[in-house]
Design a protein around this motif. Structure first.
Motif, PDB file in Angstrom:
ATOM      1  N   GLY A 148       4.136  -6.763  15.366  1.00 41.59           N
ATOM      2  CA  GLY A 148       5.537  -6.100  15.821  1.00 41.59           C
ATOM      3  C   GLY A 148       5.261  -4.687  14.915  1.00 41.59           C
ATOM      4  O   GLY A 148       6.467  -3.790  15.004  1.00 41.59           O
ATOM      5  N   ALA A 149       4.161  -4.292  14.347  1.00 38.94           N
ATOM      6  CA  ALA A 149       4.073  -2.806  13.957  1.00 38.94           C
ATOM      7  C   ALA A 149       4.403  -1.907  14.955  1.00 38.94           C
ATOM      8  O   ALA A 149       3.998  -2.056  16.131  1.00 38.94           O
ATOM      9  CB  ALA A 149       2.723  -2.610  13.185  1.00 38.94           C
ATOM     10  N   ARG A 150       5.285  -0.658  14.760  1.00 38.33           N
ATOM     11  CA  ARG A 150       5.257   0.448  15.376  1.00 38.33           C
ATOM     12  C   ARG A 150       4.006   1.311  15.844  1.00 38.33           C
ATOM     13  O   ARG A 150       3.145   1.305  15.059  1.00 38.33           O
ATOM     14  CB  ARG A 150       6.473   1.014  15.331  1.00 38.33           C
ATOM     15  N   GLN A 151       3.810   1.978  16.987  1.00 37.96           N
ATOM     16  CA  GLN A 151       2.829   2.588  17.476  1.00 37.96           C
ATOM     17  C   GLN A 151       2.639   3.807  16.459  1.00 37.96           C
ATOM     18  O   GLN A 151       1.805   4.265  16.062  1.00 37.96           O
ATOM     19  CB  GLN A 151       3.153   3.178  18.804  1.00 37.96           C
ATOM     20  N   VAL A 177      -5.384  -4.271  15.536  1.00 40.59           N
ATOM     21  CA  VAL A 177      -6.291  -3.954  14.282  1.00 40.59           C
ATOM     22  C   VAL A 177      -6.881  -2.647  14.459  1.00 40.59           C
ATOM     23  O   VAL A 177      -7.099  -2.269  15.748  1.00 40.59           O
ATOM     24  CB  VAL A 177      -7.316  -5.104  14.094  1.00 40.59           C
ATOM     25  N   VAL A 178      -7.296  -2.142  13.342  1.00 38.69           N
ATOM     26  CA  VAL A 178      -7.901  -0.720  13.441  1.00 38.69           C
ATOM     27  C   VAL A 178      -9.274  -1.048  12.607  1.00 38.69           C
ATOM     28  O   VAL A 178      -9.125  -1.418  11.498  1.00 38.69           O
ATOM     29  CB  VAL A 178      -7.050   0.164  12.424  1.00 38.69           C
ATOM     30  N   ALA A 179     -10.420  -0.852  13.474  1.00 39.33           N
ATOM     31  CA  ALA A 179     -11.616  -0.978  12.902  1.00 39.33           C
ATOM     32  C   ALA A 179     -12.015   0.456  12.414  1.00 39.33           C
ATOM     33  O   ALA A 179     -11.799   1.384  13.037  1.00 39.33           O
ATOM     34  CB  ALA A 179     -12.694  -1.525  13.808  1.00 39.33           C
ATOM     35  N   VAL A 185       0.983  -2.265   7.817  1.00 42.61           N
ATOM     36  CA  VAL A 185      -0.163  -2.703   7.494  1.00 42.61           C
ATOM     37  C   VAL A 185       0.025  -4.246   6.977  1.00 42.61           C
ATOM     38  O   VAL A 185       0.844  -4.335   5.994  1.00 42.61           O
ATOM     39  CB  VAL A 185      -1.030  -1.885   6.734  1.00 42.61           C
ATOM     40  N   ASP A 186      -0.676  -5.363   7.277  1.00 42.66           N
ATOM     41  CA  ASP A 186      -0.656  -6.435   6.923  1.00 42.66           C
ATOM     42  C   ASP A 186      -1.502  -6.679   5.875  1.00 42.66           C
ATOM     43  O   ASP A 186      -1.214  -7.083   4.590  1.00 42.66           O
ATOM     44  CB  ASP A 186      -0.723  -7.361   7.999  1.00 42.66           C
TER      45      ASP A 186
END
Lengths: 346, 346, 346, 346
Positions: free
Chosen positions: D8-11, D38-40, D59-60
């Protein structure tokens, strides 16, 4: 039991403690030291809740001196070790160190049969496999239940290997007992006392795993539940404890082997698969367990770990098992034990 | 799921991993970094046994990114907290922070009635007491069973306090559910999944204690068993974890309160009695729990701790409970909660 | 000291133990119980290595009854708590519960000045900041050293806040002592006894953090090094212990507060930043610490946590600190303490 | 590094994270999954404080994928193990598994000489003994200091055994380095980074014990301090970790042996004496260590444990050492290693 009074406790507080001790039917014996007083209690301390005494005014703490288990204690057998047979020729606690091997779960009739044949071929002595699976995740595969037990029985029929399988709840003990040669109680049920009692009231031997947060003292007390319920055939099993370490799923505490041997007559099996959680660590830890004096090993094996339904990460292949048993036999010989069936040890 | 390849993994190993991912019905997404390659997996990772992939050649490790629980997750309720009522006016998760108090065991009808009256008088909101007791020592008192449940019901009748009592095994869930306002699952049964399921299939709320060696993630996964079986009314309870500390019976991990609040909609109760094991530490830790944001407290009280049949060391007296609730009400007010019934808060 | 003989120990073994006790200049006092014999030892047990006696034939184990620390013990001050001042008006152990706040590292002169001003504005009482940093990773930023100390001193000059900063090695104690109002010994050096002694030989108070694997008993014994070297001004600090929990960097064991208060006269500070490792858990745990009776708080704050050079994850913003201190003052009032400077408490 | 966004994180939150990554000089690579994004991060993640990113909105958590140590990594030597010689013929990491034996403390010149002769006679390969002792209790014997080093040197002269002795503080490194063949860093100084650096700047090999609360990852990072300071000759040593177990002083985690072998080229020694704290457990655990693949053993021996000044409980006698080495040689042969000098192995 020793009751340690606080430094500076008043005489009337010591007197009150002594009174309570006598009230419990025990004998008090106060000793006045240079810094503080202690009260030695003579009699059966299992009758007393030490915690209660710890709350009395002036008491610092209470130290028990007697073990809380009797039937499990080494003294109960005058220092001799028990030897527990799960099938002809497969006994734990003697010179032979049997290996119980097999998959985490019984996946299908063909699958467990193939596993059994691989176990047999490797020289291992018993087949493990779960029909009832305790899973952390409620959405994960929970086992085939009674069908799984039948598949295990068929695999035994085909190979002659005795079967060891887990039971999860008292109402299923009868059913599992009908099929299995040895019942297994898992770590998550290690303090499920109703289950321990139920396993104590059926005739098959029990492989009883240590809880992942139990001390050795608590473990032996809990084993006493099974013994006290009438079943003398309890095989202990260390399978890793929970610690801060994160390179393994659990920390395999091998010192449990000599420690248990010095306290109890019951045999001690090591499970290096759950004890590490990684197939890559299993062979070294299995050999270490053998050298530490373990009376048996429980090892997860899967013909195709990549496609295992459960616990693939800690399962070794049939080839790895075969190689492992060869090397285990060498280590066994070095500590005056044997391992492996009909094999030449180099 | 993120699959981290070893530094130096060969292209064919990466390809094999990707293939296995696709074979499982998921989508692979390899990313080549400066030092190593990772494969991001798109799709429902609950379908995959990460451990299996961890064994593939060239794989270093596998990291899950999704939570394994869904119904327990905060997101399942769009970030709103659940409020769970065990009796009219006694609900967990709202502004009121109810206190569940009472003895470890129901010792006799008179005893539990006296306890209930003391609990009522102190301003606490619910009565606890064990009719079925899980005891580490097989020779210790195991509770009065159904008779104990009847004594609890009579105490409820007399005082109006709802009752919270433990259930040990699936076959007794129906019985306990008839008498109790809220069932309790103890720490030793926290991964007794059959029991969790049985409690999920009856209508009363469940006070579900964290296992002493469970991570928060495992705890929520296990809570999911109860929810998934149909019972939405699960009240979590931190009661201490097992660590190297020896000044307490367990280490009360209060950070579980904010952590759980950030992950789940379920209310969180703290048990400072088991969480410390010593009556002398209970009041400070109860106040700390309140300030940490706990949604309820479970406290052992005994009219005569010196003569308690079980857990005397951690039981506080009725007087201490009354004083504690006064001070809890003050702390509650400082964090915009309330505690205690019909009391003036200074 | 109590020496517990094994059940079945022979009389000559008991005699040998008694002889050894007398040889050590202590008095023996054997007590014959129903199941076993214990030997109570009268005299200063600190003269004896209990482990040695544990090895004697027939001995089961040895239990100490005296604390190994004397100057740190509550009894050394007849039960009164020490109040330790690090600057006029900032003392630990009294009614006021001071908050030490600031960044993990001193990053630059401007940075630490801005931090100090934010700390001052928030109502906190002292400034923390590291000039010498112990870093797990050898390639990470290690602090500005003496330059950092000068920057801290300038920030003190500008704001009037006393400064608390870490010292890593005995040879730097003199230097740090010149600049700091209070020296800090970190968890990784908690058993660096040479450093403890050096800090005991300089005049400034010492904020001495508990080692992440030390029991309370070991912690107080180690604090005794500082006291015994001549410095009575030791402020204890619980900052989390190492356990199996993985949702926090450490497990903050708040029961250390009442436990330490019952054993020692030294004040106890709580560090919820290191104790959790996550800024999102800090406010709740700070309030919990206050309610548990802590004598001070140490909180990491950074004006721009996103760009902090170290420990950004556990640093709260100046705004969050200001809000936190308002809420801490409310909790403090609820437990008859105060917190925050010149503030109206609602 | 993998940055896991909350479900549910926003763009815009994802965009902000990506921006911060680029600002740090690294490359971002967002992957949109079914449930979350996820961001690699591509580039050297050692440049980034992952904790900082963990605090960014949406961020989780952040998962590192690279090891933080380079020189210690197995890859640094292309998978070959280091062999580290402390004296001619005594090297760790080859086929021979040397045994370092001796008393905890050097008690007198005669005492250490007698010890050295017993060690020599047993077939062990090096002499250990402490001249500088870190003691938990400030009132306990702290060692003979430089005099003790001279006594050790005399014992080496007489027997030819190389000596291994502990150093406690950076300023004494030079002195100890003059006398010792191998410096020891103890568990309580395992994160005393100044000491690690000082040992890295002198020429003798270092026996570096794991901290009792360090993960394997942290241990290797800390070993990197010594390597990075210029000393390639680091011998690792597992000596027990702190857990809830109370039957041993520490829990000896033998899985550290295969785990370290799979991560680093440095040799791994096991210390079963500190690892258990009880002489009665030492022989079994020493054999287990050998079977697990250890590259050396460190064992406390005392000619008269009953009268040892320190650590008598875990010291074995010269006779027990001699017997142990005979059995170790048998286990060594079973795993294709050797142990013991000029001995016939049955």
């Amino acid at each position: 039991m020793i009751i340690v009074m606080r430094a500076g406790a008043r005489q009337e507080q010591v007197d009150h403690v002594c009174e309570r001790v006598r009230e419990m039917g025990l004998q008090d014996h106060p000793i006045v030291g240079t810094d503080l007083t202690v009260v030695a209690v003579i009699g059966d301390e299992n009758k007393v809740d030490g915690g209660v005494i710890e709350q009395l005014p002036g008491v610092d703490r209470v130290m028990r001196v007697m073990a809380k288990y009797k039937m499990a204690a080494l003294a109960a057998k005058d220092g001799r070790r028990s030897e527990i047979e799960i099938a002809p020729g497969v006994s734990f606690g003697g010179t032979l160190v049997p290996v119980i091997a097999g998959p985490c779960s019984v996946e299908s009739a063909e699958h467990i049969l193939a596993c059994a044949q691989a176990v047999k071929a490797s020289g291992a002595h018993a087949l493990r496999g779960g029909a009832f699976k305790p899973r952390t995740n409620p959405y994960a595969f929970q086992g085939h239940g009674e069908e799984g037990l039948k598949m295990l029985a068929a695999a035994r029929e085909a190979t002659g290997l005795p079967i060891v399988t887990e039971v999860l709840t008292p109402s299923e003990v009868g059913l599992v007992s009908e099929y299995a040669d040895c019942l297994q109680i898992g770590t998550r049920n290690a303090q499920n006392f109703k289950l321990l009692q139920a396993c104590g009231q059926q005739p098959k031997p029990v492989l009883y795993k240590r809880g992942m947060a139990m001390t050795i003292e608590e473990y032996l007390q809990a084993a006493e539940y099974i013994l006290a319920a009438g079943n003398p055939n309890v095989i202990l099993c260390e399978r890793g404890i929970r610690t801060f370490e994160d390179h393994t799923r659990n920390t395999l505490s091998l010192s449990a082997v000599p420690e248990l041997h010095q306290r109890t007559h019951l045999p001690v099996v090591i499970d290096p698969s759950h004890g590490t959680g990684h197939a890559r660590l299993v062979p070294d830890m299995a050999r270490a367990a053998m050298a530490a004096g373990a009376d048996g090993l429980a090892i997860e094996m899967h013909p195709d770990p990549e496609h295992a339904m459960t616990d693939g990460a800690q399962s070794i292949t049939p080839e790895a098992l075969t190689d492992l048993i060869v090397s285990l036999a060498r280590v066994a010989a070095a500590v005056d034990r044997t391992c492996g069936a009909e094999r030449e040890v180099v």
